[in-house]
Design a protein around this motif. Sequence first.
Motif, PDB file in Angstrom:
ATOM      1  N   ASP A  22      -0.027  36.370  -5.638  1.00 48.97           N
ATOM      2  CA  ASP A  22       1.002  35.626  -4.937  1.00 48.97           C
ATOM      3  C   ASP A  22       1.188  36.119  -3.505  1.00 48.97           C
ATOM      4  OD1 ASP A  22       1.525  33.881  -7.025  1.00 48.97           O
ATOM      5  OD2 ASP A  22       3.047  35.176  -7.895  1.00 48.97           O
ATOM      6  N   ASP A  23       1.080  37.430  -3.306  1.00 48.03           N
ATOM      7  CA  ASP A  23       1.236  37.977  -1.957  1.00 48.03           C
ATOM      8  C   ASP A  23       0.126  37.479  -1.036  1.00 48.03           C
ATOM      9  OD1 ASP A  23       3.513  39.354  -2.680  1.00 48.03           O
ATOM     10  OD2 ASP A  23       2.462  41.256  -3.021  1.00 48.03           O
ATOM     11  N   ALA A  24      -1.104  37.492  -1.550  1.00 50.60           N
ATOM     12  CA  ALA A  24      -2.233  37.030  -0.736  1.00 50.60           C
ATOM     13  C   ALA A  24      -2.080  35.554  -0.392  1.00 50.60           C
ATOM     14  CB  ALA A  24      -3.547  37.269  -1.470  1.00 50.60           C
ATOM     15  N   ARG A  25      -1.653  34.758  -1.347  1.00 53.37           N
ATOM     16  CA  ARG A  25      -1.463  33.337  -1.080  1.00 53.37           C
ATOM     17  C   ARG A  25      -0.355  33.116  -0.050  1.00 53.37           C
ATOM     18  NH1 ARG A  25      -3.133  28.452  -3.592  1.00 53.37           N
ATOM     19  NH2 ARG A  25      -2.433  26.824  -2.194  1.00 53.37           N
ATOM     20  N   HIS A  26       0.696  33.917  -0.137  1.00 54.99           N
ATOM     21  CA  HIS A  26       1.790  33.810   0.831  1.00 54.99           C
ATOM     22  C   HIS A  26       1.276  34.100   2.248  1.00 54.99           C
ATOM     23  CE1 HIS A  26       5.855  33.916   2.382  1.00 54.99           C
ATOM     24  NE2 HIS A  26       5.584  35.086   2.941  1.00 54.99           N
ATOM     25  N   VAL A  27       0.498  35.167   2.386  1.00 57.09           N
ATOM     26  CA  VAL A  27      -0.072  35.511   3.689  1.00 57.09           C
ATOM     27  C   VAL A  27      -1.001  34.402   4.164  1.00 57.09           C
ATOM     28  CG1 VAL A  27      -1.611  37.114   4.904  1.00 57.09           C
ATOM     29  CG2 VAL A  27       0.167  38.005   3.373  1.00 57.09           C
ATOM     30  N   PHE A  28      -1.826  33.889   3.250  1.00 48.99           N
ATOM     31  CA  PHE A  28      -2.758  32.801   3.583  1.00 48.99           C
ATOM     32  C   PHE A  28      -2.001  31.581   4.091  1.00 48.99           C
ATOM     33  CE2 PHE A  28      -5.099  28.994   2.164  1.00 48.99           C
ATOM     34  CZ  PHE A  28      -6.287  29.171   2.846  1.00 48.99           C
ATOM     35  N   GLU A  29      -0.938  31.205   3.416  1.00 48.74           N
ATOM     36  CA  GLU A  29      -0.161  30.027   3.808  1.00 48.74           C
ATOM     37  C   GLU A  29       0.528  30.221   5.154  1.00 48.74           C
ATOM     38  OE1 GLU A  29      -0.268  27.134   2.426  1.00 48.74           O
ATOM     39  OE2 GLU A  29      -1.339  27.704   0.607  1.00 48.74           O
ATOM     40  N   LYS A  30       0.849  31.446   5.503  1.00 47.41           N
ATOM     41  CA  LYS A  30       1.527  31.730   6.766  1.00 47.41           C
ATOM     42  C   LYS A  30       0.562  31.812   7.952  1.00 47.41           C
ATOM     43  CE  LYS A  30       5.816  32.304   5.349  1.00 47.41           C
ATOM     44  NZ  LYS A  30       6.881  31.445   5.776  1.00 47.41           N
ATOM     45  N   PRO A  46      -1.559  30.946  10.984  1.00 46.85           N
ATOM     46  CA  PRO A  46      -1.487  29.789  11.886  1.00 46.85           C
ATOM     47  C   PRO A  46      -2.792  28.990  11.912  1.00 46.85           C
ATOM     48  CG  PRO A  46      -1.531  31.846  13.140  1.00 46.85           C
ATOM     49  CD  PRO A  46      -1.437  32.216  11.695  1.00 46.85           C
ATOM     50  N   THR A  47      -3.912  29.669  11.812  1.00 42.41           N
ATOM     51  CA  THR A  47      -5.209  28.987  11.722  1.00 42.41           C
ATOM     52  C   THR A  47      -6.029  29.673  10.639  1.00 42.41           C
ATOM     53  OG1 THR A  47      -6.156  30.396  13.449  1.00 42.41           O
ATOM     54  CG2 THR A  47      -5.266  28.273  14.144  1.00 42.41           C
ATOM     55  N   ARG A  48      -6.796  28.866   9.948  1.00 46.15           N
ATOM     56  CA  ARG A  48      -7.656  29.395   8.879  1.00 46.15           C
ATOM     57  C   ARG A  48      -9.089  28.995   9.179  1.00 46.15           C
ATOM     58  NH1 ARG A  48      -3.790  26.312   5.276  1.00 46.15           N
ATOM     59  NH2 ARG A  48      -1.951  27.602   5.403  1.00 46.15           N
ATOM     60  N   ASN A  49     -10.005  29.900   8.873  1.00 46.04           N
ATOM     61  CA  ASN A  49     -11.417  29.591   9.018  1.00 46.04           C
ATOM     62  C   ASN A  49     -12.085  29.681   7.646  1.00 46.04           C
ATOM     63  OD1 ASN A  49     -11.801  32.338   8.517  1.00 46.04           O
ATOM     64  ND2 ASN A  49     -12.122  32.839  10.655  1.00 46.04           N
ATOM     65  N   VAL A  50     -13.380  29.444   7.614  1.00 45.01           N
ATOM     66  CA  VAL A  50     -14.072  29.435   6.326  1.00 45.01           C
ATOM     67  C   VAL A  50     -13.976  30.799   5.633  1.00 45.01           C
ATOM     68  CG1 VAL A  50     -16.391  29.999   7.198  1.00 45.01           C
ATOM     69  CG2 VAL A  50     -16.142  28.591   5.151  1.00 45.01           C
ATOM     70  N   LYS A 102      -8.731  19.391   4.277  1.00 46.81           N
ATOM     71  CA  LYS A 102      -8.400  19.867   5.619  1.00 46.81           C
ATOM     72  C   LYS A 102      -9.595  19.770   6.576  1.00 46.81           C
ATOM     73  CE  LYS A 102      -4.191  21.574   4.795  1.00 46.81           C
ATOM     74  NZ  LYS A 102      -2.980  21.190   5.457  1.00 46.81           N
ATOM     75  N   GLY A 103     -10.749  19.360   6.043  1.00 45.40           N
ATOM     76  CA  GLY A 103     -11.932  19.204   6.884  1.00 45.40           C
ATOM     77  C   GLY A 103     -12.722  20.478   7.117  1.00 45.40           C
ATOM     78  N   MET A 104     -12.421  21.517   6.341  1.00 42.77           N
ATOM     79  CA  MET A 104     -13.146  22.773   6.483  1.00 42.77           C
ATOM     80  C   MET A 104     -14.482  22.657   5.750  1.00 42.77           C
ATOM     81  SD  MET A 104     -13.186  25.832   7.776  1.00 42.77           S
ATOM     82  CE  MET A 104     -11.543  25.749   8.448  1.00 42.77           C
TER      83      MET A 104
END
Length: 95
Positions: free
Chosen positions: A1-9, A11-15, A44-46
Amino acid sequence: DDARHVFEKMPTRNVISWNAMVAAYSHNGHAKEAIELFQQMELKGMEPNMITFVSILDACAGLAALAVGKEIHATIINNELEMDVVVRNALVNMY
C-alpha cells in the motif's frame, strides 16, 4: 500500500515506475492488481517493454488468466518482442 501511495503521488511516471509496480504486485501474490495496473498503464498511453510483459505474463500465469495472457501475447507479437528469450520463457510459463 505504501508503494502504491507513492506511485499515485508521482507527478510523472515512466515505464520504469510502471514496471516496478506491476512487478511488485505480480511477484507478491497480487496478480489481479498487477493486471489492473497494466491495463491502466495501457490506457494512459504508456508503451510496455519486455520487462513489463514478463511481469504481466507471470501475473496471468498466477491467475490462470489465459484469455488475458493471449491478448498480451498478441501485443508482444505486434511489438516484435516474441524472439526475446526472457519473453519466450514467460510465455511458456503462462501457457
